[in-house]
Scaffold this active site. Sequence first.
Site, PDB file in Angstrom:
ATOM      1  N   SER A 288       0.827  -1.103  -0.172  1.00  0.00           N
ATOM      2  CA  SER A 288       0.069   0.017   0.107  1.00  0.00           C
ATOM      3  C   SER A 288       0.926   1.363  -0.021  1.00  0.00           C
ATOM      4  CB  SER A 288      -1.087  -0.087   1.307  1.00  0.00           C
ATOM      5  OG  SER A 288      -0.237   0.120   2.440  1.00  0.00           O
TER       6      SER A 288
ATOM      7  N   LYS B 111      -6.905   3.288   7.734  1.00  0.00           N
ATOM      8  CA  LYS B 111      -6.148   4.141   7.198  1.00  0.00           C
ATOM      9  C   LYS B 111      -6.685   5.542   7.018  1.00  0.00           C
ATOM     10  CE  LYS B 111      -3.686   0.873   4.228  1.00  0.00           C
ATOM     11  NZ  LYS B 111      -3.536   0.319   3.065  1.00  0.00           N
TER      12      LYS B 111
END
Length: 821
Positions: free
Chosen positions: A721, A764
């Site tokens: 990511s 996140k």
Amino acid sequence: MATLARRGDGGGEGQTHDTSDSTRRAFRGRLSPMGHGPDSLRLEGKLDALPILPLRNSVLFPTSVVPINVGRPRSVRLVQDLLGLERAVVGVVSQLKADTSEPTFGDLYRIGTLARVVKVIRLGPTNYSVVLNGLGRIEITEPKGLEPYMRAQVNRLEECTVRDVEIEALGATLREATREVLELMPNLPRETSGILDHVRDPGALSDLIVANFPPSQASVAQKQPVLEAINVKNRVKLVLALVAPQLELLRVRQEISSMVDAEVTRSQREQMLRQQLSSIREALGEEGEEDELELLRMRILAANPPDEVLEVARKQLRRIQSMPSQSGEYNVTRTYLEWLADLPWSRKTDDNFDVSLVRRCLDEDHRGLDKIKKRIVEFSAVCQLRRDMRGPILLFVGPPGVGKTSLGRSIARATGRAYERIALGGVRDEAEIRGHRRTYVGALPGRIIKALKRAKASNPVLVLDEVEKMGADTRGDPTSALLEVLDPNQNDSFCDHYIEVAVDLSKVLFIATANSLNGIPAALLDRMEVIKVPGYTRLEKIGIGMEFLAPKQLEEHGLTSERLEFSEEGIGALVDHYTREAGVRSLERQIGAICRSAAVKMASGTEVYDEVTPEYVEGVLGSHKFTAVDAERSMRAGVATGLSSSSVGGQLLFVEASKMPGQGKVVLTGNMRNIMKESAATAVSYVRSKADELHLDPKWIKDIDLHLHIPQHGTPRDGPSAGVAMFAAVASLMLDCRLRNDVAMTGEISLRGRVLEVQDLTQKLLAAHRAGIRHVLVPERNRNDLLEMPGHIKDDLEIHLISSMSEVLPLVLAAPDQANA
């Protein structure tokens, strides 16, 4: 069936009404003997105005003598005119519907019974009891009037009797079937069956039998066709059709009663033999030992286990009775039998599947977590419609402190089930799940069976805590043992190595918890319904602190809200400056520290009436432990703000890039693992492939060494990511243009410049929101994940969906005037 004629009901209330002499003569009629006995009477000619008495819920048959309660106005007027008359006759006809209070001729059957009035008893001002004797069948040919009571022209119906072999056979069959019915009914007097032998005519026998059927076994609609059957053969067949089902029902009851009596006889015999055996053992000095085994046997029977378990227990009981009590095998067998007696084979708690109550209990214990609450409410709703539904197998995945384990306790309280927790962190032995075989010294069942014993119910809520932290070694793999436990198609016959009999786990509601899906085998993960539990936002933490944590800590420390009052600003200071977590566990500890400080003051004799404000918090806990994350975001080129997630929740991921004279080497530091190293290599290669578009020297990498670093490298970093953030950091460094400090990004990249999907997007975005970020770059492929985000988070963040790398730099590079500031 009853042997005495049953009481009918004329119903209603009324007053006395005068009648003419002609009507009175109609009561008496002209009667002469005929038929089968001295009471059989025959009408000579036709009665033009025979009084009609309607019956509400019964049928009067010829040769029957029944008392009728009369209370309806017309019927009362009819009975009052009967007073003082001898050998009066009336027509008795049943109603089509029992709830008709004042029937007309359209509400009556056409066929009835001519009856002689035997006796009239006055029960009250408007209530009478009339004893009627049925004489024969009549047919209403023409109504004559309704007032003062019903009158009609009637014809006497003669029986169509042809005495042949078939009628005699049918009569004999009916007589034997009825006699068997009477024999199977123990409450009837012995002379009842003798009445059947005195009635030889098949037609009269049919009338006698059906007249004594109670309403629960034959309704008016079933009896009326028998009354209307002029043909004797048809009448006998109709009555046989009524008697046959009753006979079959009584036969079945007799068989069941015989089986029960046989079982009771065996039990009594066994009890007698055991009493004798007890006397023998008492003479041998073994009375105490036998009492203990007998008590153990009774406990096993009281547990009501399945037949195969009961057979195993009986076998072991026979073995142990022949063993010396001092032998080791005796103690092993006895311990095994005690486990069989203690398991909840048939005991279970009463489930509460009231949807509104379940939802209210969950809201009382937890703030937010709407997705999990919705799933539990759905389960309760389905169980309310289908009680035999198997328990679901849920997996709550989320960072520590968000309430995964406490959710299991809340679900148990909401559904009314028992609760047990099984800690699986660090378990490496398969026997911890399946148990040890009894051949080993000190063998015991596995944790699943132990939890069932503690729960004392076969349908508890079992929380399997920290399933991803199990390991495997030479003693086996416990995750493989869980495959059977958590498989809905197999766990109805789970076999523990110690118990060695099938245990039904299908009624158990299993809830597993984990901080991450990493480490859970795919086969085990496939058996569970994964529900992700995100971390809390700042506002949610403040709400939880005010509603749940502060009252809980005040009570545990013997304080009240009057002595120590927490303000939202004070809780907010704890969240911002003294905790850094996705859950609320550290927040609860800090609130507890403040409560302890107040408790010390009160124990020292100081009166405490304080309000917890930010200043009060700093005075008790000291200087801030955490500073704002904004201060860590640099203004220089080559630094990008990424987003990552781990088992403790989401957090910012700073990627730093630096260059120096060299020979084109790329150095990676910051405890990066393989996947992140590949992301860094892909980012550098993509910048090199786009050197022309970025107006870079195609040979720029040959004269420098590039260094990529991730600070705070005490924790290993890995995961697909960080590619977008690494690309932005390298491009910013080579362009010598800083990135915006209010932008964070996440996404994996490919060499073709595509932005790929990432996991744990909710965690996140929550980390970005906590850090004050206002713009976030998110892969286009994660669009659907945004639907699960809380509304206020999406309102505070401006989310940019990107699908290619060409969209990144225009969104993250700072404006030239800002770069020169």
